[in-house]
Design an enzyme around this catalytic site. Structure first.
Site, PDB file in Angstrom:
ATOM      1  N   ASP A   1      37.066 -46.796  24.673  1.00 46.66           N
ATOM      2  CA  ASP A   1      35.396 -47.196  24.670  1.00 46.66           C
ATOM      3  C   ASP A   1      35.196 -47.658  22.879  1.00 46.66           C
ATOM      4  O   ASP A   1      35.571 -47.538  22.204  1.00 46.66           O
ATOM      5  CB  ASP A   1      34.825 -45.440  24.683  1.00 46.66           C
ATOM      6  CG  ASP A   1      34.574 -44.502  26.714  1.00 46.66           C
ATOM      7  OD1 ASP A   1      35.407 -45.085  27.184  1.00 46.66           O
ATOM      8  OD2 ASP A   1      33.947 -43.510  26.272  1.00 46.66           O
TER       9      ASP A   1
ATOM     10  N   HIS B   1      39.803 -45.373  22.744  1.00 50.73           N
ATOM     11  CA  HIS B   1      38.768 -45.886  21.569  1.00 50.73           C
ATOM     12  C   HIS B   1      39.699 -47.291  21.530  1.00 50.73           C
ATOM     13  O   HIS B   1      40.657 -47.036  20.285  1.00 50.73           O
ATOM     14  CB  HIS B   1      37.647 -45.020  20.946  1.00 50.73           C
ATOM     15  CG  HIS B   1      37.385 -44.315  21.181  1.00 50.73           C
ATOM     16  ND1 HIS B   1      38.222 -43.138  21.608  1.00 50.73           N
ATOM     17  CD2 HIS B   1      36.304 -43.601  21.496  1.00 50.73           C
ATOM     18  CE1 HIS B   1      37.119 -41.712  22.163  1.00 50.73           C
ATOM     19  NE2 HIS B   1      35.911 -42.671  22.333  1.00 50.73           N
TER      20      HIS B   1
END
Length: 372
Positions: free
Chosen positions: A88, A250
């Site tokens: 993300d 991430h």
């Protein structure tokens, strides 16, 4: 990218913009459940603030506050050995190192893209596509969608959709709401815009971003992942059978990339096959518009995993759904972990206490680290 053509970075787009008004007019609002906009935390107004248990409307199926998932939500991979590898909040400068590692190991991944980051790093996004990775959406400003008005949700999604399409020629199909914050109002708006909602498997959020915020040590994350691997048999697919995990990571800092490089071989050594979300779902049409032909021709990661049909696996769609009449279901025997709703909710809330960050803030940390 010409910044004048898009909203300001890391802000909720202006709903009075003529383009937004046009997008809003395309939604059939009679089908959208009348669920109130959620309140936010005092110091983070667009991170959902969950009410007491007895005040949560069970009909809203609010994942953030009730652990509720709908059959249309992607939470796990249908095959027990498949691992949906997702990242993300990018693209960022650190994304290139992650892509280099994935490509060297012939692994494809799904990158959930924040529209504001595309303004900064459009070339990195194009490189992800060229290397055969799967691109999906993570909205424009990373605000919790249940805390936004209907019009703001449309603006967040459509502007992100537009900038990704302008940069790559692809109209994405999958969306992960920031913080996994989704209820039936949000689901229906997303569905009408052609999107499949993705969350992640409970217990498989790496919390890697907390290292950059000095809230946790890398060894703790590694141990948590080891514990998740030890409990893989708890994962259930949407059909109730054994499923594979969808992880949350991430691609923002050197620290999160380092952790991913450690986690991937740990999972592979335990029999998991990391792959992009579209491959774990066997979705041969992973975009609303656009073709994978050019990606495969480039010889990137997209060539490394076959899209051959897997028996017994169905591809998620965006067909009609009755979100108005839905009620919250216990997560036991549904997608995700085979745990009670109360256990699931406790896990979500424990994470939520430390998740009240903004992508802008974490992106600033990433920029500072890159400058050192």
């Amino acid at each position: 990218m010409n910044g004048d053509l898009y909203p300001p970075k890391d802000t909720i787009p202006d709903v009075s913009h003529p383009q937004v008004k046009q997008w809003v007019s395309e939604i059939d609002w009679s089908k959208v459940p009348q669920i109130p906009v959620a309140g936010g935390l005092p110091d983070s107004p667009h991170f959902p603030n969950c009410p007491p248990d007895d005040e949560v409307d069970k009909r809203s199926c609010w994942w953030s506050c009730d652990g509720c998932v709908q059959p249309s939500d992607v939470v796990t991979c249908p095959n027990q050995s498949d691992w949906g590898l997702t990242y993300d909040d990018g693209p960022s400068v650190a994304s290139r190192e992650m892509m280099k590692y994935l490509n060297s190991n012939k692994i494809s991944a799904t990158f959930f893209i924040v529209g504001s980051r595309v303004l900064e790093y459009p070339d990195i996004l194009r490189e992800q596509v060229a290397q055969g990775h799967h691109i999906a959406m993570h909205t424009w400003s990373h605000a919790g969608l249940t805390t936004l008005t209907n019009e703001q949700i449309v603006a967040e999604v459509r502007w992100s959709e537009k900038i990704i399409r302008d940069a790559t020629g692809l109209t994405v199909k999958y969306i992960r709401p920031p913080y996994g914050d989704v209820d039936n109002r949000v689901r229906e708006i997303l569905r009408q815009m052609g999107y499949v909602t993705v969350i992640w498997t409970l217990g498989w959020d790496t919390n890697d971003w907390r290292v950059a915020m000095n809230q946790i040590q890398p060894d703790e994350i590694m141990q948590t992942f080891e514990n998740a691997l030890d409990n893989r048999e708890l994962i259930r697919s949407s059909t109730g059978g054994p499923g594979g995990p969808v992880t949350l990571e991430h691609d923002l800092t050197d620290g999160t990339i380092y952790l991913s490089k450690q986690i991937i071989p740990m999972g592979m050594n335990r029999g998991l096959r990391p792959m992009s979300l579209d491959r774990c779902l066997n979705d041969a049409s992973p975009y609303q518009k656009g073709s994978l032909t050019d990606q495969k021709a480039n010889g990137g990661a997209g060539n490394h995993t076959s899209l051959a049909t897997k028996p017994g696996i169905t591809t998620p769609g965006n067909g009609a759904a009755d979100y108005n009449g839905s009620t919250a279901q216990d997560t036991k025997n549904e997608q995700g972990l085979s745990m009670s709703k109360s256990e699931a909710k406790a896990m979500i809330h424990n994470g939520a206490q430390t998740m009240g960050y903004t992508v802008m803030g974490l992106a600033m940390v990433a920029s500072l680290m890159m400058a050192l």
